[in-house]
Enzyme design. Structure first.
Site, short mmCIF file in Angstrom:
data_model
loop_
_atom_site.label_atom_id
_atom_site.label_comp_id
_atom_site.label_asym_id
_atom_site.label_seq_id
_atom_site.Cartn_x
_atom_site.Cartn_y
_atom_site.Cartn_z
N GLU B 50 -11.88 14.36 -38.58
CA GLU B 50 -13.09 13.81 -39.20
C GLU B 50 -14.20 13.78 -38.16
OE1 GLU B 50 -12.64 14.12 -42.79
OE2 GLU B 50 -14.46 13.09 -42.15
N SER B 51 -15.30 14.47 -38.45
CA SER B 51 -16.36 14.57 -37.44
C SER B 51 -17.00 13.21 -37.17
CB SER B 51 -17.42 15.58 -37.89
OG SER B 51 -18.10 15.13 -39.04
N CYS B 81 -13.82 23.59 -37.65
CA CYS B 81 -14.11 22.62 -38.73
C CYS B 81 -14.89 21.43 -38.17
CB CYS B 81 -12.84 22.20 -39.45
SG CYS B 81 -13.14 21.40 -41.03
N ARG B 113 -22.04 19.67 -43.83
CA ARG B 113 -20.68 19.14 -43.99
C ARG B 113 -20.21 19.30 -45.44
NH1 ARG B 113 -20.32 13.23 -42.13
NH2 ARG B 113 -18.20 13.62 -42.84
N ILE B 141 -10.73 23.66 -45.33
CA ILE B 141 -10.37 22.33 -45.83
C ILE B 141 -11.59 21.42 -45.78
CG2 ILE B 141 -8.94 20.30 -45.42
CD1 ILE B 141 -6.74 22.16 -44.43
N HIS B 177 -9.69 26.89 -40.20
CA HIS B 177 -8.65 26.35 -39.31
C HIS B 177 -7.68 27.43 -38.84
CE1 HIS B 177 -9.53 22.07 -39.88
NE2 HIS B 177 -9.82 22.38 -41.13
N GLU B 179 -5.74 27.27 -36.48
CA GLU B 179 -4.52 26.65 -35.95
C GLU B 179 -3.50 26.37 -37.04
OE1 GLU B 179 -7.26 25.17 -36.68
OE2 GLU B 179 -6.92 23.09 -37.28
#
Lengths: 296, 201
Positions: B50-51, B81, B113, B141, B177, B179
């Protein structure tokens, strides 16, 4: 344009990974949701009453009013979760239609079904479910849960049950890792868990989904303890908005989850937070008041 | 080539997945929670999560300037992200009570966002990425998108007419993402860049 897929297990579990190292906070109003977001919550759980009040008020606890959930969705930019009763398929359909980001099929609400949980693979929205032990956790994952949390004992402000459930699940995982492969079918039988998921745990030494703490976390030290035990993140229900200074406590718990390995930081942030929620001694609860026994 | 030491910002989010991927490629990895953890690193990944949470912790523990200084001293940065949001100059879609959402301002882009909607709209698609042979399976996501791309910022991938991966100098940002999928190509490229000798400033 190439093919686009939505609602897959990879997307649901991948989303759950993004909450790691974070704090998900119970909120009952848009204003509380804003406070939680500003304090650094990774998500908010929208509900009508926090567990401590559900305990006090008694009666049937149900899914929250969609109007209130929509207000909270409109108030914050972080993900919004909401709870449905165990087995209540239609409450879940309603929350999915509202655009809720994650559904908690929760023992904190009064169960709608005393035998069956929701088939969570039927939904595009991911689910989190509570578990007291590994068998329960793997049954929920088998039904499609994308995140597991300890049940703890919600609304008590007492971390002992969350610790018990975390140690039980993590201990059982270590135990399975040590078993030879030919014993796993019998292990699955004894745990009442799907064989394929038992094999996954044997091979990887962890649940197939993220594993959070919930049910009784009231202080930064409680949150750090759950991280220290090996969980991925923390839900805080009544612990924040039933305390003297919710804003400060929320900020401190967020920091505690990031810096759980740093006692100097923990000492600093634990200072002068005002009184925590009063709390309940678990031994004082009669069995019918134990929410953790709900779930099958 | 000696194995570079790469940091992963470990304030919150999916930092473990980046760590495992980097270690699988032979890099040494440091989890970065405080400014002093940046010492001796040649690169830093800012993960998804969460930014707003990460920005709050960046402020609380005075990480903004140390990360900018790390970049100025020759460090490579890659944000995925939420991490991409932290790198951007302007952030849109923050709740009004935040005013302007803090960011590192190391990439001259405006980032929106949740540009593709809520979790129910999260998606996977095979995405052509400049510099890669064959599409990359990209997991979006509650993903952001780069709605304005400044001069000197190269767009490496686009989806639905919006930039979703960009690079300028030593700073790369992807809205998706890498990863979360088994494809290690983008991490491999990042490790190679971090292993190259640091140009003298």
């Amino acid at each position: 344009m190439s093919e686009v897929t939505t609602g897959t297990p990879a997307l649901k579990q991948g989303f759950a990974e993004m909450f790691k190292g974070g704090v998900i906070m119970d909120v009952v109003t848009a204003e509380q949701a804003r406070i939680a977001e500003a304090a650094g919550a990774t998500a908010v759980m929208a509900l009508e009453r926090v567990p401590a009040d559900i305990r006090k008020d008694g009666g049937v606890a149900r899914m929250s009013d969609p109007k209130m959930i929509k207000e909270i969705i409109g108030a914050v930019s972080i993900p919004v979760m909401a709870k449905v009763r165990i087995g209540h398929i239609v409450e879940a359909q309603i929350l999915q239609a509202l655009g809720v980001d994650f559904i908690d099929e929760s023992e904190v609400l009064t169960p709608a079904d005393d035998q069956f949980h929701i088939l969570k693979t039927d939904f595009k929205v991911p689910f989190v479910c509570g578990a007291k032990n590994l068998g329960e956790a793997l049954r929920r994952v088998g039904e499609g849960a994308s995140m597991i949390r300890t049940k703890g004992e919600a609304g008590t402000g007492n971390v002992i049950e969350a610790v018990r459930h975390a140690r039980t699940v993590l201990g059982e995982i270590k135990h399975i890792q040590a078993r030879p492969a030919e014993e796993l079918m019998t292990v699955a039988r004894d745990l009442q868990a799907p064989y394929e998921l038992v094999r996954y745990v044997h091979e990887h030494g962890k649940l197939p989904v993220v594993n959070f703490a919930a049910g009784g976390v009231a202080t930064p030290a409680d949150a750090a303890l759950m991280m220290h035990l090996g969980l991925d993140g923390v839900f805080v229900g009544s612990g924040i908005f039933k305390s003297d200074n919710p804003e400060r406590r929320a900020q401190a718990i967020v920091k505690a989850v990031t810096h759980y390995q740093n006692p100097d930081v923990l000492a600093e942030i634990s200072e002068d937070l005002g009184a925590p929620m009063t709390g309940i001694n678990i031994d004082d609860l009669i069995p019918a008041e134990r929410l953790a026994s709900r779930g099958w | 080539m000696t194995a570079p030491r790469i940091g992963v910002l470990a304030l919150q989010g999916a930092f473990r997945e980046h760590r495992q991927r980097l270690e699988g490629l032979g890099a040494a990895v440091t989890e970065v929670r405080l400014g002093r953890d940046l010492g001796g690193l040649s690169g830093l990944i800012l993960p998804g999560g969460e930014s707003t949470t990460m920005a709050r912790l960046m402020t609380e523990y005075d990480l903004w300037e140390p990360v900018r200084a790390f970049h100025a001293a020759g460090g490579h940065l890659w944000g995925t992200c939420a991490g991409a949001i932290l790198l951007s100059r302007d952030v849109q879609g923050a709740p009004p009570q935040f005013g302007r959402q803090d960011s590192l301002n190391l990439l001259d882009v405006t980032v929106q966002r949740n540009a593709f909607g809520r979790q129910i709209d999260s998606f996977t698609t095979d995405l052509p990425v400049r510099g890669l042979d064959g599409a990359f399976t990209a997991v979006f996501i509650r993903a952001p998108a780069f709605t304005r791309v400044g001069d000197g910022v190269e767009v490496l991938a686009e989806y639905g007419g919006q930039a979703v991966m960009v690079r300028a100098g030593r700073v790369t940002a992807s809205a998706f993402h890498p990863e979360l999928t088994p494809d290690a190509r983008l991490h491999e490229l990042f490790v190679q860049r971090c292993a190259a000798p640091v140009p003298l400033a």
